[in-house]
Scaffold this active site. Structure first.
Site, PDB file in Angstrom:
ATOM      1  N   LEU A 364      34.485  47.869  33.895  1.00 30.70           N
ATOM      2  CA  LEU A 364      33.738  46.472  32.836  1.00 30.70           C
ATOM      3  C   LEU A 364      33.546  45.164  34.138  1.00 30.70           C
ATOM      4  O   LEU A 364      32.247  44.611  33.794  1.00 30.70           O
ATOM      5  CB  LEU A 364      34.752  46.227  31.908  1.00 30.70           C
ATOM      6  N   HIS A 366      34.247  42.967  37.695  1.00 27.14           N
ATOM      7  CA  HIS A 366      35.515  42.699  38.625  1.00 27.14           C
ATOM      8  C   HIS A 366      35.502  41.266  39.070  1.00 27.14           C
ATOM      9  O   HIS A 366      34.879  40.419  38.723  1.00 27.14           O
ATOM     10  CB  HIS A 366      34.864  43.106  40.156  1.00 27.14           C
ATOM     11  N   GLY A 367      37.028  40.220  38.805  1.00 33.65           N
ATOM     12  CA  GLY A 367      37.385  39.486  38.967  1.00 33.65           C
ATOM     13  C   GLY A 367      37.889  39.491  40.838  1.00 33.65           C
ATOM     14  O   GLY A 367      37.998  40.189  41.559  1.00 33.65           O
ATOM     15  N   GLY A 368      38.333  38.232  40.559  1.00 30.63           N
ATOM     16  CA  GLY A 368      39.164  37.574  41.950  1.00 30.63           C
ATOM     17  C   GLY A 368      40.699  38.350  41.830  1.00 30.63           C
ATOM     18  O   GLY A 368      40.716  38.913  43.492  1.00 30.63           O
ATOM     19  N   HIS A 371      39.598  44.315  39.531  1.00 32.40           N
ATOM     20  CA  HIS A 371      39.214  45.003  38.297  1.00 32.40           C
ATOM     21  C   HIS A 371      39.322  45.297  37.033  1.00 32.40           C
ATOM     22  O   HIS A 371      40.952  46.040  37.426  1.00 32.40           O
ATOM     23  CB  HIS A 371      38.163  46.762  39.006  1.00 32.40           C
ATOM     24  N   VAL A 372      38.165  45.190  36.125  1.00 31.16           N
ATOM     25  CA  VAL A 372      38.445  45.927  34.601  1.00 31.16           C
ATOM     26  C   VAL A 372      38.282  46.416  34.521  1.00 31.16           C
ATOM     27  O   VAL A 372      36.622  46.950  34.422  1.00 31.16           O
ATOM     28  CB  VAL A 372      38.434  44.257  33.606  1.00 31.16           C
ATOM     29  N   ASP A 483      42.484  27.521  35.284  1.00 31.18           N
ATOM     30  CA  ASP A 483      40.875  28.107  35.879  1.00 31.18           C
ATOM     31  C   ASP A 483      39.558  28.211  34.656  1.00 31.18           C
ATOM     32  O   ASP A 483      39.286  29.077  34.812  1.00 31.18           O
ATOM     33  CB  ASP A 483      40.885  29.038  36.664  1.00 31.18           C
TER      34      ASP A 483
END
Length: 673
Positions: A364, A366-368, A371-372, A483
């Site tokens: 779905l 990608h974050g820091g 992955h999702v 954040d």
């Protein structure tokens, strides 16, 4: 040993059942009713969520309102004098929570919380400031101990009546301003024997007159005498006054008080009264009670039922734990290493997640931190799976932090954690699946941002504020997100926002206002100046991030797209504001399909949030009031920080920000009514 422990618990329950239950909330039934989850309900929840801070910071008394016309909600919070800010805030918070839970659709209700300190919370759809019309509302919850005075009753009543009389006189006398809880308040005690005192507390809301307070307390004492004069303690409560007496101290109210002289009595010195476990017979006041030894009272029946239910719950819990021990927990070592054994019930087997995601095939985003992926559990529930990619100690800490924090959070504007999984270095977090992904996925994509009309954007602005308000004021404990950004706002099928990603979030103590870290975690562009330069973070650093986010939602562009050698995003908006052209910020895809006054007000609120000094920024209870009440006049914003290269370090010139919640917003808070 276990049998003894269980027996002790049951004995305690049986003994405790000999005292009448305390239920001090009153949902007034002779008024109008509201629709749950409607505008009145939202305003009710909002103003009650702001009461703990407003009451604790205002000499123990606060009265205000929010909303308009039929949806306007008036609310009052009051603590006893000399309560610590922590005790007062906790008491008000608990009382407000009970009212929300128990008074599901009543427009008028009040709650006297009794221990560990005393406080009052009331709300209504009509203004009640200074109103003493207490006689239309009968006293509720005449709560008394079932033990009675069995000897020396005449002497006891003489001392008791003198104590209550002088306490009424002292409490009803006006000693301070109508906005202080010290007005109309008195605690006192009298010697009953050498080793036993009688303790009394009386309080009225400080906004009524001395005569009104005196009448309310006098009536309460007379009602108590006619009802329960032989009992060893009790209380009478109305929306404007409270009376309690006991043979022991209570509510943290009897520290450092001076004993008033008790008038001499003609009878010889009293013997200590005998407290009987059963009420005395043959008293005219007690004829309404059923003292027949051949009948079982309703109170006894209720006590038996309650004890039976509690015993069943205890037995069920013991059996459940025994069965749970028979199944060997998987990944026990690795789970303990993460430090999250307290939420082990949320753990999935790694194989289950692997199967649900088809071996992590549908990504779905990608974050820091990783992955999702999208997945589907065996029961058909769709899930979002975050697979952490980093193997560092910091990533382990963030994993533990997020699981432990989010597992305890329940709010419609916070993402819901379903569970986690651990296998070796693999660490997985499972969330509810939200089909519209994150806000940045739509907002910053020129081909998709047209899906977000102004109505949806405005809903996202308000919903995000509600989510952070919950973290700051209503959750236990207080949480600073650290954040807040577009990528951490997820959207459900109806574009309702849910705050996500708590890996860098931090817990604050009840009296803590600011913390300092050597490793500032967050996203440049959203971080407050004191956080970037000094490592100071607080509720007000979340407020700053929220202000930047609101401006991004309005313009449809990332804040980094405005950076230049002479200005940044917030200074760009500030210049538009000062030049009288704030609507030049609006995303072109919205076209003219928006209310200009709403957009300008949101820009105004955002600029208040990004002011350089933390103490100048509003807290989220005020932000919600600004968003929901157009009649609230907003302060003039001060310039935001510039962050221009070569700018002198602010840490040498900025005043101390230790007192984050100072009085600069007190005038605005007073404007609620």
């Amino acid at each position: 040993m276990k049998q003894r422990s269980l027996l002790s618990i049951l004995c305690f329950i049986l003994l405790a059942s000999g005292v009448a239950s305390v239920s001090a909330q009153t949902c007034i039934e002779n008024r109008k009713y509201f629709t749950p989850n409607g505008t009145y309900d939202s305003n009710r929840r909002l103003i009650l969520s702001s009461l703990p801070n407003n009451t604790a910071s205002r000499d123990g008394f606060y009265y205000g309102s929010i909303g308009e016309e039929q949806d306007r909600v008036y609310a009052l919070g009051m603590c006893i004098p000399k309560s610590t800010p922590s005790d007062c805030s906790n008491c008000i918070k608990g009382a407000a929570g009970w009212l929300i839970q128990d008074c599901v659709n009543q427009t008028d209700a009040y709650y006297w919380a009794l221990d560990p300190t005393l406080c009052l919370v009331r709300y209504s759809n009509i203004s009640f400031s200074g109103s003493a019309a207490f006689w239309e509302i009968e006293p509720q919850y005449l709560v008394l101990n079932t033990a009675t005075i069995a000897s020396n009753l005449t002497e006891f009543k003489t001392i008791w009546e003198d104590l209550t009389s002088r306490t009424i006189t002292a409490a009803s006398a006006a000693r301070s301003t109508p906005s202080s809880s010290d007005n109309h308040y008195r605690v006192d005690f009298a010697n009953l024997t050498k080793f036993q005192n009688i303790y009394a507390l009386m309080q009225c809301t400080p906004d009524i007159s001395s005569d009104e307070c005196n009448n309310c307390l006098q009536r309460g004492v007379l009602e108590y005498q006619s009802c329960c004069g032989n009992n060893t303690g009790g209380y009478v409560m109305r929306p404007i006054c409270f009376f309690r007496w006991q043979l022991f101290t209570f509510s943290k109210a009897f520290h450092n008080i001076t004993l008033a002289t008790t008038p001499p009595l003609s009878p010889p010195p009293l013997q200590r009264p005998v407290v009987a476990s059963q009420p005395p017979s043959a008293d005219n006041r007690d004829k309404k009670r059923d003292n027949s030894s051949g009948k079982i009272s309703m109170k006894t029946i209720l006590a038996i039922v309650v004890v039976g239910i509690v015993i069943l719950i205890i037995i069920s819990g013991i059996l459940a734990r025994r069965f749970a021990r028979k199944e060997k927990p998987y990944q026990e070592v690795e789970l303990n290493q993460t430090g999250i054994t307290s939420v082990r019930s949320l753990q999935y087997k790694f194989k289950t997640i692997e199967t649900a995601t088809n071996n992590f095939s549908e990504r779905l985003g990608h974050g820091g931190s990783g992955h999702v992926f999208k997945g589907r559990l065996p029961d058909g529930k769709e899930i979002a799976v975050k697979r952490l990619s980093e193997k560092t100690e910091q990533s382990k800490k963030e994993f533990k932090n997020e699981v432990v924090l989010v597992a305890k959070l329940q709010h419609r504007n916070l993402v819901r954690l379903l569970g986690f999984s651990v296998k070796g270095e693999e660490k997985i977090i499972v969330y509810e699946y939200l089909p519209n992904r994150s806000l940045d996925y739509i907002l910053f994509d020129p081909t998709k941002q047209g899906e977000l009309d102004w109505k949806k954007r405005y809903k996202i602005i308000g919903g995000t504020a509600r989510g952070i308000l919950y973290l700051h004021q209503d959750s236990q404990p207080t949480i600073i997100h650290r954040d807040l950004k577009a990528g951490n706002i997820l959207l459900d099928a109806h574009m309702n926002p849910k705050v996500a990603d708590f890996g860098t979030a931090r817990i604050f103590g009840m009296d803590q206002s600011v913390a300092i870290t050597a490793n500032a975690a967050g996203t440049p562009g959203y971080m407050a100046p004191e956080y970037m330069e000094l490592g100071e973070f607080s509720m007000k650093s979340d407020v700053y991030s929220y202000g930047v986010l609101v401006l991004e939602i309005i313009c449809g562009k990332r804040n980094t797209s405005f950076s230049s050698p002479v200005q940044n995003f917030v200074t760009y908006v500030w210049r538009l504001w000062k030049s009288g052209t704030p609507l030049n910020l609006v995303d072109a895809t919205i076209a003219e399909n928006y209310k200009s006054e709403e957009v300008i007000r949101c820009i105004h609120i955002a600029l208040l949030c990004v002011q350089e000094e933390p103490t100048d920024r509003p807290d989220f209870s005020i932000i919600m009031s600004m968003l929901t009440s157009n009649s609230l006049i907003l302060p003039v914003p001060k310039p935001p920080p510039s962050f221009i290269p070569g700018r002198p370090n602010q840490s040498t010139t900025r005043p101390s920000s230790q007192n984050i919640n100072d009085g600069r917003w007190s005038l605005l808070k007073m404007m609620f009514h």
